[in-house]
Scaffold this active site. Structure first.
Site, mmCIF file in Angstrom:
data_model
loop_
_atom_site.group_PDB
_atom_site.id
_atom_site.type_symbol
_atom_site.label_atom_id
_atom_site.label_comp_id
_atom_site.label_asym_id
_atom_site.label_seq_id
_atom_site.Cartn_x
_atom_site.Cartn_y
_atom_site.Cartn_z
ATOM 1 N N GLY A 69 31.861 41.074 41.835
ATOM 2 C CA GLY A 69 33.432 42.609 42.122
ATOM 3 C C GLY A 69 34.333 42.275 41.002
ATOM 4 O O GLY A 69 34.541 43.273 41.036
ATOM 5 N N GLN A 175 36.308 42.763 49.683
ATOM 6 C CA GLN A 175 36.242 42.275 51.360
ATOM 7 C C GLN A 175 35.929 43.281 52.716
ATOM 8 O O GLN A 175 36.553 42.294 53.931
ATOM 9 C CB GLN A 175 37.651 42.168 50.760
ATOM 10 C CG GLN A 175 38.616 40.479 50.525
ATOM 11 C CD GLN A 175 37.673 39.187 50.997
ATOM 12 O OE1 GLN A 175 37.085 38.656 51.896
ATOM 13 N NE2 GLN A 175 38.007 38.537 50.004
ATOM 14 N N SER A 195 30.838 43.528 46.075
ATOM 15 C CA SER A 195 30.085 42.315 45.526
ATOM 16 C C SER A 195 29.231 41.094 46.704
ATOM 17 O O SER A 195 30.222 41.257 47.776
ATOM 18 C CB SER A 195 31.535 40.975 45.309
ATOM 19 O OG SER A 195 31.103 40.045 44.912
ATOM 20 N N ALA A 196 28.126 40.588 46.423
ATOM 21 C CA ALA A 196 27.171 40.455 47.422
ATOM 22 C C ALA A 196 27.133 39.165 47.802
ATOM 23 O O ALA A 196 27.361 38.791 49.248
ATOM 24 C CB ALA A 196 25.807 40.124 46.319
ATOM 25 N N HIS A 197 28.313 38.199 47.683
ATOM 26 C CA HIS A 197 28.158 37.283 47.516
ATOM 27 C C HIS A 197 29.332 37.137 49.058
ATOM 28 O O HIS A 197 29.464 35.855 49.687
ATOM 29 C CB HIS A 197 28.547 35.340 46.707
ATOM 30 C CG HIS A 197 30.001 35.556 46.389
ATOM 31 N ND1 HIS A 197 30.466 34.885 46.771
ATOM 32 C CD2 HIS A 197 30.720 36.595 45.704
ATOM 33 C CE1 HIS A 197 32.103 35.114 46.163
ATOM 34 N NE2 HIS A 197 32.001 36.329 44.747
ATOM 35 N N THR A 232 20.097 43.165 30.761
ATOM 36 C CA THR A 232 19.375 42.696 31.621
ATOM 37 C C THR A 232 19.658 42.820 32.956
ATOM 38 O O THR A 232 20.011 41.679 33.221
ATOM 39 C CB THR A 232 18.602 42.313 30.695
ATOM 40 O OG1 THR A 232 17.679 42.404 28.825
ATOM 41 C CG2 THR A 232 16.869 42.024 31.617
ATOM 42 N N CYS A 319 40.178 32.749 43.707
ATOM 43 C CA CYS A 319 39.990 33.280 42.431
ATOM 44 C C CYS A 319 41.410 32.831 41.694
ATOM 45 O O CYS A 319 41.444 32.739 40.138
ATOM 46 C CB CYS A 319 39.571 34.649 41.422
ATOM 47 S SG CYS A 319 38.783 35.405 42.731
#
Length: 373
Positions: A69, A175, A195-197, A232, A319
Site C-alpha cells: 500500500g 484501512q 493493500s492485501a494484508h 516481474t 509503519c
C-alpha cells in the site's frame, strides 16, 4: 493466553486464501513470457486482476499491482506530480507516513503542498479542501479511513469538489477496503491505494487503481503493469489478494455488525477508567478501531505492560513502530507529546471474541495501574 488486538497493523493470512494460493504455487512461469509456462502464469495473474477490478467497480486495466500500500501511495502522488511537472498538492496532516513522505519529497522537487489541519476528532471537511484549491492545484490526496484513529473521511464529497475544479483526487483506502463498503466507481476517486494484508491476504502485494485517462510516471520503469510499474509480477500473491478481497466483502455485512458490537463493549470497559479519553470520532469511525489516551501514564510502561500481560496492541501506526517520536496524528488533533505517547490503539478483527475483549479490558486496568505507579 495471548490476545492479538492489532489488526490495523496486519491481519493473519486466511485459511481459504492459503488454500487458494497453494493451488497455484506450482505455476512459476514469468507472466511476460510467451511460452506455455508464461501464459499459464499470466492467466492466473489476469484472472486475479479481473476479480479485484470487478469487486472495486473498475476496469481490469485500471488495477496496477504494487508491492505494498505504501508503494501505491508513492506511485499515486509522485507519479501524477512528475507527469504534471509542476503545481500544487492538497493533503492533510493526518495521512499515513507513506503519503507524508511523498509530500516531503514533492516539496524538495519544487512542488507546493498544503496540509489541511483536522478537527479534534481527526476529521477534515470538504469545505477545507475547496478553500485550499488554487489555479495550479494538480492533486488532492485524502485518506478514506485513518489508520490510527479509525476516523472516516467524506471522500466522495471531496472528490466531487476536486473534479469540479479540474483536479485529480487520490485516496489511501488501505484501512477502508474490506472493512467498510467501498467501490471506486461510487467514491469517484481517480486513484485509490489498497493493500492485501489488511484484509487477510498475503503481505508483499498491494494495488493502485488508476482510472482511465490519468497520466502518471512510473517510479519503477518497465513494461509490466501497462508500463506503470516495472518488475516481474507474482501470480501467487495476486491470487491471494483476489480471494482475500472476495471473502472480506462477502463477510462484510455480518462482520461489520459483529465488530461494532465488540468495539462498543471494548470502549465501555476502557473508558470506565478515570483519566482515559477516546481519540477519534465517536461515531464516524471504523467498526474495529479504538484509540485512547491514558492521562498520567508513562507511555512506554503502558505498552510494555500490555504485552507482558499477553495483549498485543499498538501505540500508533505500525509503519512508525520503534520510533520514540509521538504520533503525528495525535499531535495534529491537539494531544500533547506526553499524552500522545501515553495512547494505545486497539484494533479488532475476524478472530476476536467477546472473551478476548473482556480479558483485554482486565489487562488494560492492570497496565494502567502499573504505568501510573
Amino acid at each position: 493466553m495471548r490476545i492479538y488486538l492489532d489488526y490495523a497493523a496486519t491481519t493473519p493470512l486466511d485459511l481459504e486464501v492459503q488454500e487458494a494460493m497453494r493451488r497455484v504455487e506450482g505455476i512459476f512461469g514469468n507472466p511476460g513470457s510467451i511460452h506455455r509456462f508464461g501464459q499459464e502464469a499470466r492467466r492466473v495473474l489476469e484472472g486475479a486482476r479481473e476479480r479485484i477490478a470487478g469487486l472495486l467497480g473498475v476496469r481490469p486495466r485500471e488495477v496496477v499491482f504494487t508491492g505494498s500500500g505504501s508503494e501505491a501511495d508513492a506511485l499515486a502522488l509522485l507519479g501524477v506530480a512528475l507527469a504534471k511537472g509542476k503545481g500544487h498538492v492538497v493533503s492533510t496532516e493526518v495521512e499515513h507516513s507513506a503519503v507524508l513522505g511523498a509530500l516531503r519529497l514533492l516539496e524538495r522537487l519544487g512542488f507546493s503542498v498544503t496540509r489541511l489541519k483536522p478537527d479534534r476528532f481527526g476529521l477534515v471537511h470538504p469545505e477545507q479542501v475547496e478553500e485550499a484549491l488554487r489555479p495550479d492545484t494538480i492533486l488532492v490526496s485524502v485518506m478514506a479511513a485513518n489508520n490510527e484513529l479509525g476516523t472516516l473521511y467524506p471522500i466522495r464529497e471531496m472528490a466531487r469538489i476536486a473534479h469540479a475544479h479540474g483536479v485529480l483526487f487520490h485516496t489511501d483506502a488501505v484501512q477502508a477496503v474490506g472493512q467498510v463498503p467501498f467501490r471506486v466507481d461510487e467514491v469517484g476517486a481517480d486513484l485509490v491505494s489498497l493493500s492485501a494484508h489488511k484484509f487477510y491476504g498475503p503481505k508483499g502485494i498491494g494495488a493502485l487503481v488508476v482510472r482511465q485517462g490519468v497520466d502518471l510516471v512510473p517510479l519503477v520503469p518497465g513494461k509490466q503493469e501497462g508500463g506503470r510499474r516495472g518488475g516481474t509480477q507474482s501470480p501467487l500473491l495476486a491470487q491471494g489478494m483476489a480471494v482475500a478481497l472476495e471473502k472480506a466483502l462477502r463477510l462484510l455485512p455480518e462482520e461489520s455488525a459483529r465488530l461494532l458490537a465488540l468495539r462498543r463493549r471494548l470502549e465501555a470497559g476502557l473508558l470506565s477508567l478515570e483519566g482515559v479519553e477516546l481519540n477519534g470520532h465517536p461515531d464516524r469511525r471504523l467498526p474495529k478501531l479504538v484509540n485512547v489516551t491514558v492521562k498520567g501514564a508513562d507511555g512506554e510502561a503502558l505498552l510494555l505492560a500490555m504485552d507482558l500481560l499477553g495483549v498485543a496492541v499498538s501505540s500508533g501506526s505500525a509503519c512508525s513502530a520503534g520510533s520514540l517520536e509521538p504520533s503525528h496524528v495525535l499531535l495534529a488533533i491537539g494531544r500533547s507529546p506526553k499524552e500522545a505517547r501515553a495512547s494505545l490503539r486497539f484494533s479488532l478483527g475476524r478472530y476476536t471474541t467477546e472473551a478476548e475483549v473482556d480479558r483485554a479490558v482486565e489487562a488494560f486496568r492492570e497496565a494502567v495501574a502499573r504505568a501510573r505507579a
